[in-house]
Design a protein around this motif. Sequence first.
Motif: not given
Length: 292
Positions: A136-163
């Motif tokens: 409901w807020a500016d979600d694009a801004r929130i995503v940019r801030a999180l990703e700029a700080n090393g946080i991967d935002v998952l929107v209907n996708r998955h990430v496989r962890l490393a060994a």
Amino acid sequence: MGLMGRGAHYTSTRGIVEGALARLYRGGWPSRAARRAGFQRRVRVVTHDVACAAWPKGAPSLRIAFASDLHAGPTTHPELLELACRTLADARPDVLLLGGDYVFLDARSIGPLARALGRVPAPLGRFAVMGNHDLWADDARIVRALEANGIDVLVNRHVRLAAPFAHVAVCGLDEPWVGCPDATRAIDAADVAVRIVLMHAPAGLLAVGARRFDVAFCGHTHGGHVALPGGVPIVAPGPLSRRYSHGRYAVGADGRATLLVSRGVGGIELPVRTFADPDVVVCTLGAAATTA
């Protein structure tokens, strides 16, 4: 305030109420008053050991820290958010999971919080989903801030962890009420032995349906925020939120999956909680114990 993001169901009534709150709460005085009164001074750590039947024999356990509903804004004191981030760091997780609702009323509050979350050590990754207040807020801004700080935002996708955890995937669902959750993209595409579902609210289970998963993390409920003695919520917004208000539940098509629900950290309309203390979750996920 709302109408800047992609979230649905933002009504004119909600807009009027949040506009009034933004004016009334200008300067963040509610959180300061609550802290002076002795509230907003602690964050509980709720720990769980979850045994997974699909966990490979001999593989090490995975340590997960989870936080949700931080709600940076006028009703959550910055020192409470700093305490929550220190608590997450002290857990020394392999993976950090974040369940959404990072702000309340104004997306501009995300900056300091995103930087603090980005400093939480998590060698296998930091992963986040969006909450209804974010959309409901500016979600694009929130995503940019999180990703700029090393946080991967998952929107209907998955990430496989490393060994040595390549058998594990983190599957992030979009917000189940105001977003567009797509479990086919988020979960079905994860061809691994162990699936962790990250979602904002218990209602995400409706999107998951009968799909196989091992453990799911969510928040949204606040445990009622203002609850009765014993933690019984008075108001539990959204489908399934009263049924799964806080704690650990057996879920899934065969009852073998685990749902972990956090009360979250911050405040929304009210800066004070009753019988619903803020918390973060620390989960150790590994193989089921065997008996001789």
